[in-house]
Design a protein around this motif. Structure first.
Motif, short mmCIF file in Angstrom:
data_model
loop_
_atom_site.label_atom_id
_atom_site.label_comp_id
_atom_site.label_asym_id
_atom_site.label_seq_id
_atom_site.Cartn_x
_atom_site.Cartn_y
_atom_site.Cartn_z
N ALA A 157 -12.53 -11.15 -5.94
CA ALA A 157 -13.60 -10.85 -4.97
C ALA A 157 -14.13 -12.11 -4.31
CB ALA A 157 -14.73 -10.12 -5.69
N ASN A 158 -13.64 -13.27 -4.75
CA ASN A 158 -14.11 -14.56 -4.25
C ASN A 158 -15.63 -14.70 -4.43
OD1 ASN A 158 -13.61 -17.12 -3.17
ND2 ASN A 158 -14.15 -16.47 -1.11
N THR A 159 -16.11 -14.25 -5.57
CA THR A 159 -17.52 -14.47 -5.91
C THR A 159 -17.78 -15.97 -5.91
OG1 THR A 159 -17.49 -12.51 -7.33
CG2 THR A 159 -19.29 -14.08 -7.66
N PRO A 160 -18.84 -16.45 -5.25
CA PRO A 160 -19.09 -17.89 -5.22
C PRO A 160 -19.11 -18.48 -6.63
CG PRO A 160 -20.54 -16.78 -3.68
CD PRO A 160 -19.83 -15.70 -4.45
N TYR A 161 -18.57 -19.65 -6.76
CA TYR A 161 -18.42 -20.30 -8.07
C TYR A 161 -19.75 -20.41 -8.81
CZ TYR A 161 -17.75 -24.21 -11.33
OH TYR A 161 -17.75 -25.01 -12.45
N ASN A 162 -20.79 -20.84 -8.11
CA ASN A 162 -22.08 -21.00 -8.80
C ASN A 162 -22.65 -19.67 -9.27
OD1 ASN A 162 -22.53 -20.26 -6.11
ND2 ASN A 162 -24.58 -21.14 -6.09
N VAL A 163 -22.28 -18.59 -8.60
CA VAL A 163 -22.79 -17.26 -8.97
C VAL A 163 -22.15 -16.79 -10.27
CG1 VAL A 163 -22.92 -14.83 -8.29
CG2 VAL A 163 -23.38 -16.63 -6.61
N TRP A 164 -20.79 -16.86 -10.34
CA TRP A 164 -20.18 -16.34 -11.57
C TRP A 164 -20.39 -17.27 -12.76
CZ3 TRP A 164 -16.28 -19.04 -13.94
CH2 TRP A 164 -15.35 -19.76 -13.17
N VAL A 165 -20.53 -18.57 -12.52
CA VAL A 165 -20.85 -19.46 -13.63
C VAL A 165 -22.25 -19.16 -14.15
CG1 VAL A 165 -21.27 -21.85 -14.31
CG2 VAL A 165 -19.30 -21.29 -12.89
N ARG A 166 -23.19 -18.98 -13.24
CA ARG A 166 -24.54 -18.64 -13.69
C ARG A 166 -24.54 -17.33 -14.47
NH1 ARG A 166 -28.41 -15.61 -13.65
NH2 ARG A 166 -30.55 -16.32 -13.95
N GLU A 167 -23.70 -16.39 -14.03
CA GLU A 167 -23.66 -15.09 -14.70
C GLU A 167 -23.19 -15.22 -16.15
OE1 GLU A 167 -22.01 -10.55 -13.94
OE2 GLU A 167 -22.08 -12.01 -12.30
N ILE A 168 -22.21 -16.08 -16.41
CA ILE A 168 -21.76 -16.22 -17.80
C ILE A 168 -22.78 -17.00 -18.63
CG2 ILE A 168 -19.32 -16.05 -17.17
CD1 ILE A 168 -18.99 -18.98 -17.72
N LEU A 169 -23.49 -17.93 -18.01
CA LEU A 169 -24.46 -18.72 -18.77
C LEU A 169 -25.75 -17.94 -19.02
CD1 LEU A 169 -24.03 -22.21 -17.06
CD2 LEU A 169 -23.11 -21.44 -19.25
N ALA A 170 -26.02 -16.92 -18.22
CA ALA A 170 -27.21 -16.10 -18.41
C ALA A 170 -26.89 -14.78 -19.10
CB ALA A 170 -27.88 -15.82 -17.07
N ALA A 171 -25.62 -14.60 -19.51
CA ALA A 171 -25.18 -13.30 -20.02
C ALA A 171 -25.80 -12.97 -21.38
CB ALA A 171 -23.66 -13.28 -20.14
N GLU A 172 -26.00 -11.69 -21.61
CA GLU A 172 -26.37 -11.20 -22.93
C GLU A 172 -25.81 -9.80 -23.09
OE1 GLU A 172 -30.55 -10.46 -23.56
OE2 GLU A 172 -30.93 -10.31 -21.41
N GLY A 173 -25.70 -9.36 -24.34
CA GLY A 173 -25.20 -8.02 -24.61
C GLY A 173 -23.82 -8.06 -25.24
N GLU A 198 -32.71 -18.37 -19.20
CA GLU A 198 -32.61 -18.32 -17.74
C GLU A 198 -32.73 -19.71 -17.14
OE1 GLU A 198 -31.99 -15.74 -15.65
OE2 GLU A 198 -31.62 -14.48 -17.41
N PHE A 199 -33.66 -20.51 -17.67
CA PHE A 199 -33.82 -21.87 -17.16
C PHE A 199 -32.53 -22.66 -17.36
CE2 PHE A 199 -34.78 -26.36 -17.58
CZ PHE A 199 -35.64 -26.59 -16.51
N TYR A 200 -31.92 -22.52 -18.53
CA TYR A 200 -30.66 -23.21 -18.86
C TYR A 200 -29.57 -22.87 -17.84
CZ TYR A 200 -26.62 -24.32 -21.97
OH TYR A 200 -25.46 -24.81 -22.54
N ALA A 201 -29.38 -21.56 -17.57
CA ALA A 201 -28.35 -21.13 -16.63
C ALA A 201 -28.66 -21.60 -15.21
CB ALA A 201 -28.23 -19.61 -16.67
N ASN A 202 -29.93 -21.51 -14.81
CA ASN A 202 -30.31 -21.91 -13.45
C ASN A 202 -30.20 -23.41 -13.26
OD1 ASN A 202 -30.89 -19.29 -12.68
ND2 ASN A 202 -33.04 -19.42 -13.29
#
Length: 658
Positions: free
Chosen positions: A120-136, A300-304
């Motif tokens: 999907a060509n998700t922007p790099y910073n977006v998917w990286v932030r998603e894994i660093l903010a992930a839970e579940g 969240e602060f860590y991922a951001n």
């Protein structure tokens, strides 16, 4: 002189920086490569494989003046690009789908999720932030698999995060102040305090889907117990051994908590007391007052903070990593050990690449296009001498051996030319949740409690059979005895029976919720059974991650995914033997590959040779090759074809990206 009809302004600026560097060093840029080398190089760089015969023949015959640009655009939008990108990130993120780590980490969910992000060509910073903010749980949120890759090791995970995404090596500072960099042990722990807000293990009593079952078990088991005994009856004890085994996969989930990290007992410096609570603080820039942050806010602060455009390393590192994947050598080296005084040999190159990454907003496809449309990408390859690095002045991309994945995928496309054909808008499907998780939403709490009672008998049988078999297996004198064979058979049957309790269909039948159905004749006949050599003939990105140790991929140095970017591209004797003598080469590529089939159909020996050289090496045959084939053709055409195909696969021309 440029070969492009039109170049992006960013590509022009990169070339200008390199040309200024050459002028200062008194060197010349390498010559622009011909179409044949460009075609092969671009396919391997972007799609991770060589072009098929049909792809090569069509493109080489084209007279379109802008065909190089169009090829780049076509490949960047292809399924091959997704596979090549996944291979690069699977190494960096140490993605596993095999072994205990593959089971615990939820790698089988992370793989399709990451491919779909790349597709999907998700922007790099977006998917990286998603894994660093992930839970579940990984079946609910596959991005959480990143943390689960290091279950119970939050300090190691933080160090790896710094290495991969910020190009900063902090591992040494976990035990002592870094001996060659600025990082102190205190820096390490203050950074790890952010990551400590993410936990990777849950107790059975904390799992919401289990609560109705636990309540039912509590009503059944607490009757008649004293108040003191009831207090000891926690979730672990409410579940029988079979239940704890069935639901074990649910324990590995990412959650957030407010536990505090403390400096270790052996903290040897006087700036803070040993065993005192660590106050979070970032290693770059000024941190806000984070002492009072709750777990959610810290995570969240860590991922951001890591993925912020203001972070002085985040953009530098990804711009440099992609540059190296295209050109062979980073503007800054090593790419994962960048320091405050790191400088590129080419003044201004790293800064320009970083500015471009900012400009494209972390759109990796857009960034790749800019790099690929430079004149520099089409210049002849240069040998980088690691013993004399100062002799390399970025006059052209580096000559390098193909990665294990590029070699394997090139092998695959020779046998399956349409390997990358996928339906429009294709998405990798996510696997279903583990069977026991599905059963929790299928059975009532009463049914599930009854099911665990039934499962306990099978669990005990499996344990007894395993113990008896392992005892005999460890005795050399028992090998190949009747006792050994009987116990092995009993163990296998007990193991199979126990595993059926994790299978949703089997469980439904055992509980009388479904009837066993025989496959219809149409279902039995559906699909042509692949021949032995076709089994597991898929792109490397679609195979086990990593593959078994005896697989072609591992022989050619595929990463074991234990260490970041741990692939090995050196040559070994085993690789030479595999190419020289293996069935893959002798009986498959030389008989069943697409170029060989085309050569068989050609009546003219020169046409047959062209099918082989274009198919295997992406070029027209040389006069020497023509003379050799003509001399062999009249005597034994079949042997001549096989020898030529065998020789091509064993040449450095096939094995190297030039």
């Amino acid at each position: 002189m440029s070969v492009w009809a039109e170049k992006p302004a960013e590509s022009v600026r990169i070339d200008a920086i390199l040309e200024a560097h050459w002028k200062e060093k008194g060197v010349q840029g390498e010559a622009i490569v011909d179409d044949q080398i460009f075609l092969r190089r671009t396919y391997l760089t972007v799609a991770g494989r060589i072009p098929s015969y049909e792809e090569a023949q069509t493109w080489l015959a084209s007279q379109d003046v802008d065909k190089r640009n169009k090829l780049i655009e076509q490949l960047i939008e292809s399924e091959g690009f997704v596979n090549q990108q996944f291979n690069l990130w699977a190494d960096a993120l140490r993605i596993r789908t095999t072994g205990r780590d593959g089971d615990v980490s939820g790698g089988k969910y992370f793989v399709p999720w990451l491919k779909n992000q790349l597709r999907a060509n998700t922007p790099y910073n977006v998917w990286v932030r998603e894994i660093l903010a992930a839970e579940g749980a990984p079946w609910d949120n596959p991005a959480s698999s990143y943390y689960l890759r290091d279950v119970g090791m939050p300090l190691d995970n933080m160090a790896i995060t710094m290495q991969v995404f910020l190009g900063t090596q902090m591992q040494c500072a976990q035990c002592h102040d870094h001996p060659t960099d600025v990082w102190t042990r205190r820096d390490f722990y203050e950074m790890a305090a952010f990551r400590y807000a993410v936990n990777t293990r849950r107790n059975y009593g904390q799992m919401e889907p289990l609560q109705p079952l636990l309540k039912e078990l509590q009503e059944r088991k607490l009757d008649g117990l004293s108040d003191k005994e009831k207090k000891k009856m926690n979730a672990d004890k409410l579940l029988n051994p079979a239940g704890r085994d069935l639901f074990r996969s649910m324990r590995w989930q990412t959650t957030r908590n407010d536990r505090k990290l403390k400096f270790p007992d052996d903290y040897q410096y006087e700036d803070v007391p040993a065993k005192s609570v660590v106050d979070p603080h970032t290693i770059f820039g000024e941190s806000p007052d984070v002492k009072k942050l709750k777990a959610d806010d810290r995570a969240e602060f860590y991922a951001n903070w890591i993925t912020s455009t203001e972070n002085p390393r985040f953009t530098v590192v990804i711009a440099n990593r992609v540059w190296k994947s295209v050109m062979g050598r980073g503007a800054l080296e090593p790419i994962d050990d960048i320091r405050g005084d790191s400088q590129s040999e080419v003044p201004g190159l790293s800064e320009e690449l970083t500015a471009i990454m900012h400009q494209v907003n972390y759109d990796l496809k857009a960034y790749y296009r800019i790099l690929l449309e430079t004149d520099y990408f089409q210049r002849s390859a240069v040998v980088f001498d690691s013993e004399n690095p100062d002799s390399y002045h970025f006059t052209g991309p580096t000559l390098r051996r193909l990665s294990a994945e590029q070699l394997w995928d090139s092998y695959v496309v020779l046998l399956k030319p349409d390997i990358d054909n996928r339906p429009e808008n294709y998405q990798d499907p996510l696997p279903p949740p583990p069977g026991p998780v599905q059963l929790l939403s299928t059975f009532t709490p009463e049914q599930m409690a009854d099911y665990l009672d039934s499962a306990e008998k099978a669990w005990k049988e499996r344990q007894d059979a395993r113990t008896a078999f392992y005892r005999v297996r460890s005795d050399p004198e028992k090998a190949d005895t009747e006792e050994y064979k009987e116990l092995k058979q009993t163990h296998q049957a007990a193991e199979k029976k126990w595993r059926s309790y994790s299978n949703v269909s089997d469980a439904m039948m055992m509980m009388g919720e479904a009837e066993e159905q025989d496959a219809t004749e149409d279902q039995k006949k559906k699909g042509k059974k692949p021949q032995w050599w076709e089994r597991n003939l898929a792109r490397a990105a679609d195979l086990n991650s990593p593959e078994n140790v005896d697989h072609w991929l591992r022989v050619f140095g595929q990463s074991d995914r234990d260490i970041v970017d741990n692939a090995d591209e050196t040559s070994t004797v085993n690789q030479a033997l595999l190419l020289l003598n293996s069935g893959e080469t002798n009986s498959i590529l030389t008989e069943k590959s697409d170029p060989v089939k085309r050569a068989k159909e050609a009546k003219d020996p020169i046409k047959a040779l062209e099918a082989l050289t274009i198919g295997f090496l992406t070029r027209q045959p040389s006069e020497q090759e023509k003379a050799y084939l003509l001399a062999q053709w009249e005597t034994n055409p079949k042997l001549a074809r096989e020898r030529m195909a065998w020789a091509m696969v064993n040449t450095q021309e096939f094995l190297f990206l030039q």
